[in-house]
Design a protein around this motif. Structure first.
Motif, mmCIF file in Angstrom:
data_model
loop_
_atom_site.group_PDB
_atom_site.id
_atom_site.type_symbol
_atom_site.label_atom_id
_atom_site.label_comp_id
_atom_site.label_asym_id
_atom_site.label_seq_id
_atom_site.Cartn_x
_atom_site.Cartn_y
_atom_site.Cartn_z
ATOM 1 N N LEU A 44 0.831 -1.192 0.000
ATOM 2 C CA LEU A 44 0.000 0.000 0.000
ATOM 3 C C LEU A 44 0.874 1.255 0.000
ATOM 4 C CD1 LEU A 44 -2.675 1.452 0.216
ATOM 5 C CD2 LEU A 44 -2.516 1.259 2.706
ATOM 6 N N GLY A 45 1.965 1.189 0.771
ATOM 7 C CA GLY A 45 2.851 2.351 0.890
ATOM 8 C C GLY A 45 3.369 2.798 -0.460
ATOM 9 N N LEU A 46 3.804 1.855 -1.278
ATOM 10 C CA LEU A 46 4.335 2.214 -2.597
ATOM 11 C C LEU A 46 3.244 2.793 -3.494
ATOM 12 C CD1 LEU A 46 6.849 -0.663 -3.334
ATOM 13 C CD2 LEU A 46 7.355 1.771 -3.216
ATOM 14 N N VAL A 69 12.954 2.857 1.371
ATOM 15 C CA VAL A 69 14.058 3.462 0.621
ATOM 16 C C VAL A 69 13.522 4.223 -0.596
ATOM 17 C CG1 VAL A 69 16.069 2.958 -0.821
ATOM 18 C CG2 VAL A 69 15.808 1.832 1.395
ATOM 19 N N VAL A 70 12.667 3.544 -1.382
ATOM 20 C CA VAL A 70 12.167 4.168 -2.607
ATOM 21 C C VAL A 70 11.316 5.401 -2.277
ATOM 22 C CG1 VAL A 70 10.724 3.829 -4.633
ATOM 23 C CG2 VAL A 70 12.243 2.018 -3.879
ATOM 24 N N SER A 71 10.457 5.271 -1.260
ATOM 25 C CA SER A 71 9.577 6.391 -0.934
ATOM 26 C C SER A 71 10.346 7.574 -0.363
ATOM 27 C CB SER A 71 8.497 5.956 0.060
ATOM 28 O OG SER A 71 7.590 5.097 -0.583
ATOM 29 N N LEU A 72 11.375 7.287 0.446
ATOM 30 C CA LEU A 72 12.148 8.404 0.996
ATOM 31 C C LEU A 72 12.935 9.110 -0.104
ATOM 32 C CD1 LEU A 72 13.253 6.966 4.450
ATOM 33 C CD2 LEU A 72 11.671 8.845 3.997
ATOM 34 N N ILE A 73 13.438 8.332 -1.074
ATOM 35 C CA ILE A 73 14.105 8.973 -2.208
ATOM 36 C C ILE A 73 13.108 9.879 -2.930
ATOM 37 C CG2 ILE A 73 15.112 8.582 -4.502
ATOM 38 C CD1 ILE A 73 16.358 6.018 -3.366
ATOM 39 N N LEU A 74 11.899 9.366 -3.119
ATOM 40 C CA LEU A 74 10.868 10.170 -3.785
ATOM 41 C C LEU A 74 10.564 11.427 -2.970
ATOM 42 C CD1 LEU A 74 8.742 10.388 -6.078
ATOM 43 C CD2 LEU A 74 7.123 9.316 -4.511
ATOM 44 N N ARG A 121 13.433 18.674 -3.061
ATOM 45 C CA ARG A 121 14.727 19.272 -3.297
ATOM 46 C C ARG A 121 15.214 19.243 -4.746
ATOM 47 N NH1 ARG A 121 16.062 22.345 0.826
ATOM 48 N NH2 ARG A 121 16.273 23.332 -1.180
ATOM 49 N N THR A 122 14.387 18.743 -5.654
ATOM 50 C CA THR A 122 14.826 18.815 -7.038
ATOM 51 C C THR A 122 13.872 19.706 -7.831
ATOM 52 O OG1 THR A 122 13.512 16.968 -7.852
ATOM 53 C CG2 THR A 122 15.666 16.429 -6.949
ATOM 54 N N THR A 123 14.387 20.192 -8.937
ATOM 55 C CA THR A 123 13.582 21.053 -9.794
ATOM 56 C C THR A 123 12.284 20.365 -10.183
ATOM 57 O OG1 THR A 123 15.588 22.017 -10.670
ATOM 58 C CG2 THR A 123 13.590 22.305 -11.973
ATOM 59 N N LEU A 124 12.406 19.104 -10.567
ATOM 60 C CA LEU A 124 11.237 18.369 -11.023
ATOM 61 C C LEU A 124 10.162 18.297 -9.945
ATOM 62 C CD1 LEU A 124 10.721 17.125 -13.695
ATOM 63 C CD2 LEU A 124 11.433 14.928 -12.783
ATOM 64 N N GLY A 125 10.581 17.974 -8.722
ATOM 65 C CA GLY A 125 9.627 17.883 -7.616
ATOM 66 C C GLY A 125 8.949 19.220 -7.368
ATOM 67 N N ARG A 126 9.742 20.264 -7.384
ATOM 68 C CA ARG A 126 9.187 21.601 -7.128
ATOM 69 C C ARG A 126 8.229 21.996 -8.241
ATOM 70 N NH1 ARG A 126 13.186 24.115 -3.696
ATOM 71 N NH2 ARG A 126 12.435 26.159 -4.299
ATOM 72 N N GLY A 171 -0.906 20.763 -4.760
ATOM 73 C CA GLY A 171 0.162 21.644 -4.305
ATOM 74 C C GLY A 171 0.461 21.604 -2.822
ATOM 75 N N ILE A 172 -0.351 20.884 -2.038
ATOM 76 C CA ILE A 172 -0.134 20.831 -0.590
ATOM 77 C C ILE A 172 -0.067 19.371 -0.154
ATOM 78 C CG2 ILE A 172 -1.023 21.497 1.677
ATOM 79 C CD1 ILE A 172 -2.778 23.556 0.167
ATOM 80 N N GLY A 173 0.990 19.030 0.585
ATOM 81 C CA GLY A 173 1.100 17.667 1.095
ATOM 82 C C GLY A 173 2.510 17.145 0.943
ATOM 83 N N SER A 174 2.726 15.894 1.365
ATOM 84 C CA SER A 174 4.077 15.359 1.268
ATOM 85 C C SER A 174 4.058 13.841 1.194
ATOM 86 C CB SER A 174 4.904 15.779 2.482
ATOM 87 O OG SER A 174 4.440 15.094 3.618
ATOM 88 N N VAL A 175 5.118 13.296 0.599
ATOM 89 C CA VAL A 175 5.258 11.846 0.509
ATOM 90 C C VAL A 175 5.498 11.264 1.897
ATOM 91 C CG1 VAL A 175 6.627 9.979 -0.473
ATOM 92 C CG2 VAL A 175 6.087 11.997 -1.854
ATOM 93 N N VAL A 176 6.214 12.001 2.742
ATOM 94 C CA VAL A 176 6.474 11.504 4.097
ATOM 95 C C VAL A 176 5.158 11.337 4.848
ATOM 96 C CG1 VAL A 176 7.589 12.011 6.291
ATOM 97 C CG2 VAL A 176 8.766 12.527 4.157
#
Lengths: 315, 848
Positions: free
Chosen positions: A47-49, A169-174, A180-185, A259-264
């Motif tokens: 489910l996490g992934l 690991v995969v989710s924290l990288i995401l 912190r990357t241009t794409l994410g922003r 625009g609001i929220g986080s993977v964590v």
């Protein structure tokens, strides 16, 4: 201490996870055992992934209901392609990922270029994928996953379940990439204000296509992991993720408006949903009751986050 | 004339005394007093935030004052709400038009006050009344054209006409000229003069001073929530009025123009974009501010958007001698060409995000490509941008949403102090900011030019354009028609050349005369030709669909002799019935711009309920089962409405939540398929006249009734109005909460009804019985030509959509295609319909 308190206030979902765990532990002391904790981590991974991918769809202001179909398709394809043989793992995984991403790209094109409402595009896509799985298997799925591959879902590394490690690991990288990357922003920007993003030089349509592709990719990863866990094909195995992935994301604090929220937050949301499920299992609640609770949870968390947001505003 | 007015106006039409109003943290009005006489134009002026809008909203009944009295014709009144204000003879025309784009002119004029009976409206009375009012205004508009097809100025006329339906004694016009060009303003003024002659008290809000002097009889100045004074127009001049408004002379506001300019930086030659602008040639030198002016919407804004890569265009553009024909904003920004749009909320800011994220966004690709953003660099640049523009905030992490308007604008501008852009394009850079910030922004823009940048300014405020520019290029109809040095520019010159260049029938002088001439000739022709066209427009999608169904049926009949037999047709009718019923409910929700995902589980739940209650032979339980089932549907609808209307949860997530809950309940009631429904129940719901199923007839009647209510009923006006523009509906007094609630309850009811039919068909309870209906109901609705954005669609179309799905299903069955394909083609059909609709929409937009 104060910082820790602040962090909690900004992430009420972690508080909720902790509280739920304590309550579950009180009701059933078995929940407090290490093996039970590891077990929960192991099954949260799927489910996490999927939910991590769903987060991205919600962050760009959309939703991806086709994750269910993607998980089912991955499970059916992976088992039928591997046929239990280790040497077939690589091509099977590659094909699953390629097909999944292709689905994501089509979703993205529908939303970004043809301006189809995301819910309708992905709901229709979900039906198409489910139909495709039925047609492909003729209603009787076949094959099984390879033993080496199953280690991902069933094995453990340094005493920790391998599936949980993969997921975290995969989710924290995401999560890191999103902040912190241009794409994410860009993804956050497109979700908050697509027109303004375009005016700032962000290739908005490309970002949308990418967001849905990422969502599908994570659904494939979740599908592969759950296949490694159960080892067999199962039609409709993805259906449980349709609602649950949205619940996990919303409980994790991601807004539907984009625009609001986080993977964590979603990591915690997935933990919460899984904990709740195993808690209701212990309490011997029926599947029906679990759906009821899930539905109430969706509405409830949207309200809670709104109240928190509004109180932060008036401060 | 002056004399007459004063004599005839001993008792003011409207008088406000010592009005006070506070909002959390702000005193918006402090003992404001104000009176307006019948037959006068009373202009209210003041800076932004002076309290004009608050005062007008109190008069219009939107807000209640904390203290003070209001008198209408000398009678003291307490205004209870907008409806009450209207009944007292007060009507308001809002600044941003509050019309329903998908309703036609007549419907908009009468919205919320339609003549006619309880269920149906009297269309003829509406048209006659609308024509009469428009004639009074000296204009004529086609009455059955949707407002979305009108020009901005025409829309405003509709809005004024709507205000006049209540025959108001007091008419409030809130900044009515902000979206109009000079010619349209002249026409509006002619209308105001006519209303004044008829004895209406007109309150006119404006902050364009030339306009104020052109139209006012008396002027009241508001400042910081207080009335500074009320004066006759003839007793005051421009400078004195400005001094009253701001407390100082405005002449010093603009920074000095460029002493000397450098070499050409941006050179534009023969820039053309069909329909928007053509053969535009100009250049901007280093250190120079070039203003693009003229009447709004004549291509100025399009030219800069074209240069920035937002619109396709032809022609050559060079920047410092290099090719600068940008295909995308990203390329423009990379080359040092930046564009700061005027509407910061819509086009400039990411409200929930921090100042840091807002400021660095356009620079990320330059700093990091697609990869990791360098945190140190981002912090450094943020600090510099914030201090150089003096942005007031706790820290760079503060959300932009929480900043004041002036500070938000500074974020928009401060964004571009990073790096060294070569060309800046500013569009209305001071829209909605206070005077102090305005002056600061002017200085900044001049400083950027002084540092060697080429600056283009697009401003709708001509004084700002003249005050700031070194040169002004005047646009008309997509071309540059005049060029004036900033020092020599005047409003008269700019407006004059813009208007002179237009076709002769649009000259500013006798616009009013022109309009009435036009109206006489245009009216009969328009009235005669339109009805046919509109019927065609409304039923275009259904007719196409009917054709498709015919082709599909014909093709299938070639394959299978059985297809056209009465047995199979009645089969199809029975199959389509439940889908058509759910789709009718789904349609009501979707036409309001919502969606209801919970319909599928409701059907499943109902089959479960029925399979326990309607089981004993001899007829017992049929009524109970039906009642409980329908109650369950209504309850689901109420919960949906509660979540969506009261708790403001987005429809998608709210109905996903109820989807889950109801599905859970269905599983609890019947964990797996089972139970046997009594024959009596089957006989009731499977009853048929000959080969025609009774439920199919009932549903057909329901659809026809719905279509009638949509076209001529009050219900249709409400549904289309709320779906198309919820805010406009609120303003005319439609309770949108009630309309939405009714739609969700109706949808739940329809789903429950469909559940009963399904239960009769399968003869047992099944938690998965409704699983496919959520998607297929949406499919039927979108295939039927209903816009998922709300406000558009026909019931007949939806019925045909459901029939198309049913016929397709039946045909594939007869052709022995596996039932598994059903999922694939329903999904595919939905995508095709929705994508097709949006493509048609964008094609239409491009054509205009």
């Amino acid at each position: 201490m104060r910082r820790a308190f602040n962090a909690l206030r900004h992430n009420p979902v972690w508080v909720a996870v902790a509280l739920l765990y304590c309550v579950a532990g009180l009701v059933s002391p078995a929940m407090l055992k290490t093996e039970q904790v590891l077990n929960i981590l192991q099954v949260t991974a799927f489910l996490g992934l999927v939910a991590s991918g769903q987060t991205i769809a919600l962050l760009v202001g959309g939703i991806d209901l086709s994750v269910a179909g993607v998980v089912t398709m991955t499970n059916i394809l992976a088992t039928s392609l591997m046929m239990g043989q280790n040497e077939r793992i690589a091509p099977a995984v590659a094909i699953c990922i390629a097909l999944g991403v292709a689905v994501g790209i089509i979703n993205g094109i529908l939303v970004a270029f043809l301006r189809v409402a995301p819910i309708i595009a992905t709901l229709a896509m979900n039906a198409i994928l489910f139909g495709a799985a039925l047609v492909y298997t003729g209603g009787a799925p076949f094959g099984s996953s390879a033993p080496a591959f199953n280690q991902l879902g069933q094995g453990s590394v340094l005493g920790l379940p391998a599936s949980a490690l993969c997921w975290l690991v995969v989710s924290l990288i995401l999560a890191y990439a999103m902040r912190r990357t241009t794409l994410g922003r860009w993804i956050y920007a497109v979700g908050a204000n697509e027109i303004a993003a375009r005016f700032m030089g962000v290739p908005t349509r490309l970002v949308l296509v990418l967001a849905y592709s990422l969502s599908a990719l994570f659904a494939v990863l979740g599908g592969l992991l759950i296949t490694a866990y159960i080892g067999n094909p199962s039609l409709g195995i993805g259906n449980q993720f349709l609602l649950a992935s949205v619940v996990a994301v919303v409980v994790g604090g991601t807004a539907l408006t984009g625009g609001i929220g986080s993977v964590v937050g979603t990591i915690a949301g997935a933990l919460f949903v899984t904990l709740l499920n195993s808690f209701t299992n212990i309490a011997q609640a029926s599947t029906g009751a679990q759906y009821v609770i899930q539905g109430v949870l969706i509405a409830f968390s949207v309200i809670i986050y709104r109240v928190i947001g509004e109180s932060a505003e008036t401060r | 004339m002056q004399q007459e007015k004063i004599v005839g106006a001993e008792v003011p039409a409207l008088e406000l005394t010592d009005i006070q109003k506070s909002f959390p943290g702000v005193k918006a009005l402090k003992r404001a007093s104000f009176a307006c006489r019948a037959g006068e134009v009373h202009v209210l002026v003041g800076e932004n935030g002076a309290g004009k809008s608050t005062l007008m909203r109190i008069i219009a009944g939107v807000w209640k004052p904390d203290a003070g009295t209001i008198a209408v014709n000398g009678q003291r009144v307490e205004i209870a709400g907008p409806q009450h204000a209207q009944s007292l003879g007060i009507a308001m025309v809002y600044q941003d038009t509050r019309l329903v784009p998908d309703l036609d002119v007549s419907q908009n004029i009468w919205l919320g006050r339609e003549p006619g009976g309880r269920l149906l409206v009297d269309r003829k009375a509406m048209d006659d009344g609308a024509r009469e009012i428009l004639a009074k205004l000296g204009v004529s508009l086609p009455l059955d054209v949707p407002v979305r097809d009108l020009e901005v100025a025409e829309r405003q006329l509709v809005e004024i006409a709507r205000a006049l339906t209540s025959n108001p004694a007091v008419l409030i016009l809130d900044e009515p000229t902000s979206a109009l060009d000079a010619a349209e303003i002249q026409r509006l003024f002619a209308i105001v003069a006519e209303l004044k002659r008829q004895g209406t008290a007109v309150i006119f809000i404006s902050h364009r001073l030339p306009e104020v002097f052109a139209i006012a009889d008396r002027i009241t100045v508001l400042k910081d929530g207080e009335v500074v004074g009320t004066v006759d127009r003839d007793a005051i001049n421009h400078e004195q009025l400005v001094a009253m408004m701001v407390g100082r002379e405005l002449a010093l506001a603009y920074p000095p123009r460029a002493a000397k300019v450098g070499q050409e930086r941006l050179v534009v030659r023969d820039l053309t974009s069909p329909g928007l602008f053509r053969d535009v040639t100009f250049s901007v030198r280093a250190g120079e501010i070039v203003g693009l002016g003229g009447i709004q919407g004549n291509g100025q804004a399009d030219v800069v958007r074209g240069l920035f890569g937002l619109l396709p265009h032809e022609g050559t553009v060079t920047l410092d001698g290099e090719n600068a024909a940008f295909a995308t904003p990203a390329k423009a920004i990379k080359a040092g060409f930046v564009y700061i749009p005027g509407d910061r909320h819509r086009e400039g800011l990411f409200m929930p995000h921090s100042i840091r994220e807002n400021i660095s966004l356009p620079h990320l690709a330059g700093w990091a490509g697609l990869g990791r953003v360098p945190a140190d660099r981002e912090q450094d640049e943020l600090r510099r941008a914030m201090s150089s523009f003096a942005i007031k905030a706790h820290s760079g992490e503060q959300a932009v949403r929480t900043l004041s308007g002036g500070n938000q604008q500074k974020v928009v501008l401060g964004r571009w102090t990073i790096g060294t852009p070569k060309v800046y394009v500013f569009e209305d850079p001071t829209r909605g900011v206070d005077v102090a910030t305005k002056l600061e922004i002017y200085r900044r823009i001049r400083a950027l030019a002084d540092a060697g940048a080429a600056v283009i300014l697009v401003a709708s405020d001509l004084l700002e354009l003249i005050g700031l520019s070194d040169r002004v290029l005047v646009f008309s109809d997509g071309r540059i028609v005049d060029e004036v040095a900033g020092a020599d520019a005047t409003e008269e010159r700019i407006v004059g050349s813009a208007v002179d260049a237009n076709s002769p029938d649009a000259q500013a002088g006798d616009i009013a005369a022109n309009i009435s001439v036009q109206s006489n000739s245009a009216a009969p022709a328009a009235a005669a030709s339109l009805p046919a066209r509109n019927v065609l427009g409304r039923y275009m999608a259904p007719m196409l669909l009917l054709g498709l169904i015919a082709i599909l049926s014909f093709a299938t009949a070639q394959f299978s002799d059985f297809f056209l037999t009465s047995r199979n047709v009645s089969n199809i009718a029975a199959q389509v019935a439940p889908l058509a019923l759910v789709a009718l409910g789904q349609f009501c929700v979707i036409v309001l711009g919502g969606i209801d995902l919970s319909v599928g589980p409701v059907i499943s739940l109902v089959t479960g309920i029925v399979s326990y209650i309607a089981v004993s032979e001899g007829g017992a339980g049929v009524v109970e089962a039906s009642a409980i089932a329908l109650a369950a549907g209504v309850l689901t609808g109420l919960v949906n409405a509660l979540l969506i209307v009261k708790l403001r949860i987005p429809d998608l997530i709210a109905t996903l939540a109820t989807y889950s809950v109801v599905f859970g309940l269905a599983l609890i009631v019947r964990p797996s398929p089972g139970g046997l429904v009594s024959d009596t129940f089957l006989n009731v719901f499977e009853f048929s006249f000959g080969s025609v199923p009774a439920v199919a007839i009932v549903i057909l009647v329901l659809y026809l009734a719905m279509e009638l209510l949509l076209v001529r009923g009050r219900l249709g006006q409400r549904l289309y109005a709320v779906g198309s523009n919820a805010e406009a509906s609120t303003v005319v007094g439609i309770n949108i909460g009630v309309v939405r609630t009714a739609a969700y309850v109706f949808c739940g009811l329809c789903a429950a009804g469909a559940g009963l039919i399904v239960a009769a068909r399968i003869g047992s309870g099944d938690p998965q019985a409704g699983a496919t209906f959520t998607l297929s109901s949406v499919t039927a609705v979108v295939v039927g030509g209903v816009s998922v954005f709300g406000g558009r669609g026909t019931a007949i179309g939806v019925l045909l959509g459901a029939v198309a799905v049913g016929v397709m299903q039946n045909a594939l069955n007869l052709m022995q295609v596996s039932a598994y394909y059903q999922y694939i083609w329903t999904g595919g059909l939905t995508l095709l319909a929705v994508a097709g609709f949006s493509l048609r929409l964008s094609a239409r937009r491009n054509r205009r």
